[in-house]
Write a protein that holds these residues in place. Structure first.
Motif, PDB file in Angstrom:
ATOM      1  N   THR A  53      59.119  31.996  30.598  1.00 22.35           N
ATOM      2  CA  THR A  53      58.246  31.602  29.687  1.00 22.35           C
ATOM      3  C   THR A  53      57.999  32.577  28.793  1.00 22.35           C
ATOM      4  O   THR A  53      58.089  33.756  28.871  1.00 22.35           O
ATOM      5  N   THR A  54      57.575  32.161  27.388  1.00 21.72           N
ATOM      6  CA  THR A  54      57.463  33.018  26.404  1.00 21.72           C
ATOM      7  C   THR A  54      56.311  34.216  26.756  1.00 21.72           C
ATOM      8  O   THR A  54      56.601  35.353  26.631  1.00 21.72           O
ATOM      9  N   ILE A  55      55.397  33.646  26.995  1.00 22.54           N
ATOM     10  CA  ILE A  55      54.162  34.709  27.503  1.00 22.54           C
ATOM     11  C   ILE A  55      53.983  34.893  28.810  1.00 22.54           C
ATOM     12  O   ILE A  55      54.012  33.863  29.734  1.00 22.54           O
ATOM     13  N   PRO A  56      53.890  36.125  29.613  1.00 20.66           N
ATOM     14  CA  PRO A  56      53.665  36.197  30.967  1.00 20.66           C
ATOM     15  C   PRO A  56      52.484  35.378  31.219  1.00 20.66           C
ATOM     16  O   PRO A  56      51.404  35.500  30.863  1.00 20.66           O
ATOM     17  N   PRO A  57      52.382  34.593  32.677  1.00 25.28           N
ATOM     18  CA  PRO A  57      51.337  33.931  32.791  1.00 25.28           C
ATOM     19  C   PRO A  57      50.413  34.735  33.419  1.00 25.28           C
ATOM     20  O   PRO A  57      49.047  34.553  33.207  1.00 25.28           O
ATOM     21  N   SER A  58      50.483  36.021  34.017  1.00 25.84           N
ATOM     22  CA  SER A  58      49.557  36.903  34.470  1.00 25.84           C
ATOM     23  C   SER A  58      48.610  37.147  33.152  1.00 25.84           C
ATOM     24  O   SER A  58      47.599  37.321  33.206  1.00 25.84           O
ATOM     25  N   LYS A  59      49.308  37.413  32.152  1.00 31.44           N
ATOM     26  CA  LYS A  59      48.604  38.022  31.031  1.00 31.44           C
ATOM     27  C   LYS A  59      47.592  36.692  30.074  1.00 31.44           C
ATOM     28  O   LYS A  59      46.678  37.073  29.979  1.00 31.44           O
ATOM     29  N   LYS A  60      48.508  35.793  30.329  1.00 31.35           N
ATOM     30  CA  LYS A  60      47.554  34.546  29.776  1.00 31.35           C
ATOM     31  C   LYS A  60      46.237  34.369  30.466  1.00 31.35           C
ATOM     32  O   LYS A  60      45.242  33.987  29.985  1.00 31.35           O
ATOM     33  N   LEU A  61      46.375  34.454  31.901  1.00 28.37           N
ATOM     34  CA  LEU A  61      45.255  34.203  32.453  1.00 28.37           C
ATOM     35  C   LEU A  61      44.253  35.335  32.684  1.00 28.37           C
ATOM     36  O   LEU A  61      42.835  35.305  32.469  1.00 28.37           O
ATOM     37  N   LEU A  62      44.742  36.517  32.785  1.00 29.83           N
ATOM     38  CA  LEU A  62      43.709  37.726  33.057  1.00 29.83           C
ATOM     39  C   LEU A  62      43.693  38.626  32.023  1.00 29.83           C
ATOM     40  O   LEU A  62      42.625  39.104  32.097  1.00 29.83           O
ATOM     41  N   PHE A  63      44.454  38.605  31.066  1.00 35.74           N
ATOM     42  CA  PHE A  63      44.333  39.699  29.998  1.00 35.74           C
ATOM     43  C   PHE A  63      44.594  38.784  28.684  1.00 35.74           C
ATOM     44  O   PHE A  63      45.813  39.190  28.035  1.00 35.74           O
ATOM     45  N   PRO A  64      43.930  37.851  28.347  1.00 36.68           N
ATOM     46  CA  PRO A  64      44.325  36.922  27.166  1.00 36.68           C
ATOM     47  C   PRO A  64      44.403  37.810  25.799  1.00 36.68           C
ATOM     48  O   PRO A  64      43.733  38.784  25.763  1.00 36.68           O
ATOM     49  N   SER A  65      45.134  37.011  24.889  1.00 38.09           N
ATOM     50  CA  SER A  65      44.882  37.688  23.516  1.00 38.09           C
ATOM     51  C   SER A  65      43.653  38.201  23.019  1.00 38.09           C
ATOM     52  O   SER A  65      43.589  39.046  21.816  1.00 38.09           O
ATOM     53  N   TYR A  66      42.603  37.437  23.252  1.00 38.76           N
ATOM     54  CA  TYR A  66      41.477  37.752  22.768  1.00 38.76           C
ATOM     55  C   TYR A  66      40.293  37.553  23.871  1.00 38.76           C
ATOM     56  O   TYR A  66      40.640  36.538  24.698  1.00 38.76           O
ATOM     57  N   GLU A  67      39.465  38.299  24.055  1.00 39.44           N
ATOM     58  CA  GLU A  67      38.579  38.117  25.197  1.00 39.44           C
ATOM     59  C   GLU A  67      37.184  38.758  24.873  1.00 39.44           C
ATOM     60  O   GLU A  67      36.921  39.901  24.307  1.00 39.44           O
ATOM     61  N   ASN A  68      36.131  38.125  25.243  1.00 41.91           N
ATOM     62  CA  ASN A  68      34.833  38.490  24.783  1.00 41.91           C
ATOM     63  C   ASN A  68      34.293  39.428  25.979  1.00 41.91           C
ATOM     64  O   ASN A  68      34.474  39.056  27.304  1.00 41.91           O
ATOM     65  N   LEU A  69      34.171  40.769  25.825  1.00 41.23           N
ATOM     66  CA  LEU A  69      33.729  41.677  26.789  1.00 41.23           C
ATOM     67  C   LEU A  69      32.190  41.735  27.240  1.00 41.23           C
ATOM     68  O   LEU A  69      31.885  41.604  28.245  1.00 41.23           O
ATOM     69  N   ILE A  70      31.455  41.811  26.206  1.00 39.14           N
ATOM     70  CA  ILE A  70      30.045  41.821  26.208  1.00 39.14           C
ATOM     71  C   ILE A  70      29.370  40.985  25.328  1.00 39.14           C
ATOM     72  O   ILE A  70      29.913  40.720  24.072  1.00 39.14           O
ATOM     73  N   ASN A  71      28.028  40.483  25.682  1.00 42.39           N
ATOM     74  CA  ASN A  71      27.170  39.834  24.571  1.00 42.39           C
ATOM     75  C   ASN A  71      26.224  40.730  24.400  1.00 42.39           C
ATOM     76  O   ASN A  71      25.684  41.318  25.253  1.00 42.39           O
ATOM     77  N   TYR A  72      25.552  40.651  23.019  1.00 41.36           N
ATOM     78  CA  TYR A  72      24.326  41.266  22.965  1.00 41.36           C
ATOM     79  C   TYR A  72      23.500  40.534  21.897  1.00 41.36           C
ATOM     80  O   TYR A  72      23.894  39.725  21.259  1.00 41.36           O
ATOM     81  N   LYS A  73      21.945  40.953  22.342  1.00 46.20           N
ATOM     82  CA  LYS A  73      21.240  40.187  21.562  1.00 46.20           C
ATOM     83  C   LYS A  73      20.378  41.504  20.500  1.00 46.20           C
ATOM     84  O   LYS A  73      19.724  42.061  21.203  1.00 46.20           O
ATOM     85  N   LEU A  74      20.250  41.327  19.191  1.00 46.08           N
ATOM     86  CA  LEU A  74      19.521  42.159  18.473  1.00 46.08           C
ATOM     87  C   LEU A  74      17.933  41.492  18.480  1.00 46.08           C
ATOM     88  O   LEU A  74      17.734  40.701  17.563  1.00 46.08           O
ATOM     89  N   ASN A  75      17.177  42.046  19.420  1.00 46.35           N
ATOM     90  CA  ASN A  75      15.605  41.755  19.395  1.00 46.35           C
ATOM     91  C   ASN A  75      14.949  42.578  18.236  1.00 46.35           C
ATOM     92  O   ASN A  75      15.615  43.716  17.717  1.00 46.35           O
TER      93      ASN A  75
END
Lengths: 344, 295
Positions: A53-75
């Motif tokens: 497959t072009t992209i390794p399946p493990s990377k597709k599911l576990l370590f995607p090209s773009y990933e949100n790590l944390i959210n924050y709210k500026l109060n």
């Protein structure tokens, strides 16, 4: 490890049961020449005859090209930081042994020194079912001992023509075997056939490379700029080799503010060591300004660095970088060129 | 995932990090004071908002933090203040990239994010006890070594001779200027200053800091050397130190790279088989001699 034997016709029943209980990803033919790991709905969608497959399946599911790590709210007078730790039970079915080895490498990277829970939470919830996939033309997994694995999977299915030989790698795997199908314990005859299968399987890897003596040879040619310029002459610095590699893990950490200017995220996205700004620091100094600097760095990372750190190299020999390179740069041919330069 | 691995991971968790936490989540902190140092550098005093985190924020000289300007990004900065100060820590920031430019526009009371302290390689102030210490800093390289300098001055009697060699572009770019001129009045530390472009009032040396190394009188067997400066400086300093036969295992250099994550994951800061963020940022010259790309 437990060893089981499953009769041929039972696989459909096992998969169908899993489909109704889990989010299930498996290999599917998506056009004439391409296979990809996608969300599976029916057993008949799965095509285990895929070679790559072009992209390794493990990377597709576990370590995607773009990933949100944390959210924050500026109060108004403080900032709220909320980690984005996803945890959904998923099954990854039909993974090739070199891709499981690639995932084992990522597991080490993300658990050494500091635990990267953004990755590990997903990994802990991933059920991996391995399968001996036919190697593609450029696959050299057998040369780097990645054509076999005894860890990193919950179940590993080997096709012995008239029956399946199943290695059970975890309690979750055992639970699946006990609850979703009827398999029997493997007997001596099954092990004999399994070992015979492995002998035949290993012969299917046509690319021969010998990494013996490469470790020191690399140091010998380290300052041979002429050689490195020659090897990297055609490189476009496009980073395709990094994108398809099951063990490439470099990423950037970036902040992004939402349009309301009150919420933001910290995300990671893949980076590539072949791109010119990889070694660039504030102030304009670039630690690896040329193509040849960067190719040398990539080869060291794949073939040397982790021989020292983890006692096995990070390359799993899937051959994806060779297939993906537009400039036809070939890692196993270059290994031979480097060794030839040193006369070994 | 097999149970064996899982069990092991839970153990690791209790050692280093809470398993519910993300290593990318910063602590919220407040800028409590800002000093303008030069045209391009400002000094920021930062206090973590959570008292428990503040109490647990122990760093060693040479370590660094990752600072987030929310909405802009994150960048690594070494900590120039004394490790003994539990209330707040300082940063010395040159206006040069996107994060540092945004930080320079911030005001007292504004919130930033802090991760760290990071780095296992530090300036070994503990091993230096009973020895001479030479600190060689070039330009902004003063920031990481100031933490060591303050630490040594707090326990001055435990060390033999202490020398600071500090080189700058011109007298206006000297960081911590008042503090350094104050130090010159003391007789237990030898401060040698040099600039590339002197003004009419300059009375000290002119030239790069390398030129002051031959003047050192300490013997190799009881001397530790610490070097921090721009990448180009190291090559020349090392030649001079080798000339004086200082021992590579007693020479420490801080190697700044692009530490994007700070926790050994993103791989940007690797030098050979080492990562500057977790194995460094301070390395001994002996380690560096084994890393071809380091200098």
């Amino acid at each position: 490890m437990l060893y089981k034997v499953l009769s041929k016709e039972k696989l459909g029943e096992l998969v169908t049961n899993l489909l109704s209980n889990y989010e299930f990803y498996g290999p599917k033919k998506i056009d004439k020449v391409t296979h990809d790991f996608v969300l599976i709905e029916n057993f008949s969608d799965i095509d285990l005859s895929y070679k790559k497959t072009t992209i390794p399946p493990s990377k597709k599911l576990l370590f995607p090209s773009y990933e949100n790590l944390i959210n924050y709210k500026l109060n108004k007078d403080n900032v709220e930081v909320l980690p984005n730790l996803e945890s959904k039970k998923r099954i990854l079915f039909g993974v090739a042994p070199w891709d499981i080895n690639g995932m084992n490498f990522l597991d080490k990277i993300f658990s050494i020194d500091y635990l990267d829970n953004n990755y590990l939470m997903k990994r802990k919830n991933l059920i991996v079912i391995g399968f001996d996939v036919e190697p593609s033309d450029n696959n050299f997994a057998a040369a780097v001992n990645a054509e076999y694995t005894n860890k990193g999977f919950d179940l590993y299915i080997t096709d012995l023509k008239d029956r399946y030989f199943i290695r059970v790698g975890s309690a979750t795997g055992n639970f699946i075997i006990n609850n979703f199908t009827t398999a029997v314990d493997a007997k001596l005859k099954d092990f004999e056939d399994y070992n015979r299968f492995l002998d035949v399987y290993r012969k299917k890897f046509k690319v021969k490379i010998n990494l013996d003596k490469f470790y020191d040879s690399f140091e010998a040619v380290y300052s041979n700029n002429e050689l490195w310029d020659k090897l990297a002459k055609n490189c476009f610095s496009c980073g395709s080799c990094n994108l398809v590699c099951p063990t490439c893990f470099c990423f950037n950490v970036k902040d992004e503010l939402m349009l309301n200017l009150k919420e933001g995220i910290k995300k990671r996205e893949w980076d590539s060591c072949m791109i010119s700004d990889y070694g660039l620091v504030a102030g304009g100094h670039n630690f690896r300004p040329t193509n040849s600097n960067r190719l040398k760095q990539r080869y060291r990372c794949k073939l040397k660095t982790f021989a020292e750190k983890f006692e096995s190299i990070s390359c799993v020999g899937c051959g994806r970088c060779v297939d993906a390179c537009l400039a036809k740069i070939n890692i196993y041919e270059d290994v031979n060129t480097i060794k030839k330069e040193v006369g070994v | 995932m097999s149970i064996e691995i899982k069990e092991k991971m839970v153990k690791d968790v209790s050692d280093k990090h809470n398993k519910e936490k993300s290593i990318y989540a910063p602590q919220v902190a407040t800028i409590i004071k800002i000093n303008t140092m030069t045209d391009t550098e400002k000094q920021f005093f930062i206090k973590l908002d959570d008292p428990i985190q503040r109490e647990n924020f122990n760093f060693l000289p040479g370590q660094f933090i990752e600072l987030t300007v929310f909405g802009i990004g994150e960048a690594p900065f070494s900590i120039p203040s004394s490790p003994s100060n539990k209330e707040y820590f300082e940063l010395c920031v040159r206006k040069i990239g996107s994060v540092s430019n945004a930080l320079h526009k911030m005001q007292v009371g504004d919130k930033v994010g802090i991760r760290g302290p990071f780095g296992n390689g530090y300036f070994p102030f503990d091993k230096m006890i009973g020895n001479n210490v030479v600190i060689i800093a070039g330009g902004l390289g003063m920031a990481p070594v100031r933490s060591l300098l303050l630490k040594i001055l707090e326990d001055r009697s435990k060390y033999k001779g202490v020398t600071l060699i500090y080189g700058c572009v011109d007298p206006n770019n000297i960081l911590y200027k008042d503090e350094i001129f104050e130090l010159r009045k003391r007789d237990d530390i030898d401060v040698k200053l040099t600039v590339d472009r002197p003004d009419s009032t300059w009375k000290d040396s002119v030239g790069v800091c390398t030129s002051l190394i031959p003047q050192l009188e300490y013997l190799p067997e009881d001397t530790y050397i610490v070097v921090c400066g721009p990448p180009v400086m190291y090559k020349f300093v090392i030649v001079e130190l080798n000339e004086k036969k200082y021992l590579p295992e007693r020479v420490f250099l801080s190697l700044e790279r692009r530490m994007e994550c700070g926790v050994g994951k993103c791989n940007h800061c690797h030098i050979g088989n080492k990562l500057s963020c977790v194995d460094g940022p301070v390395f001994s010259l002996w380690e560096i001699m084994n890393l071809k790309e380091a200098i």
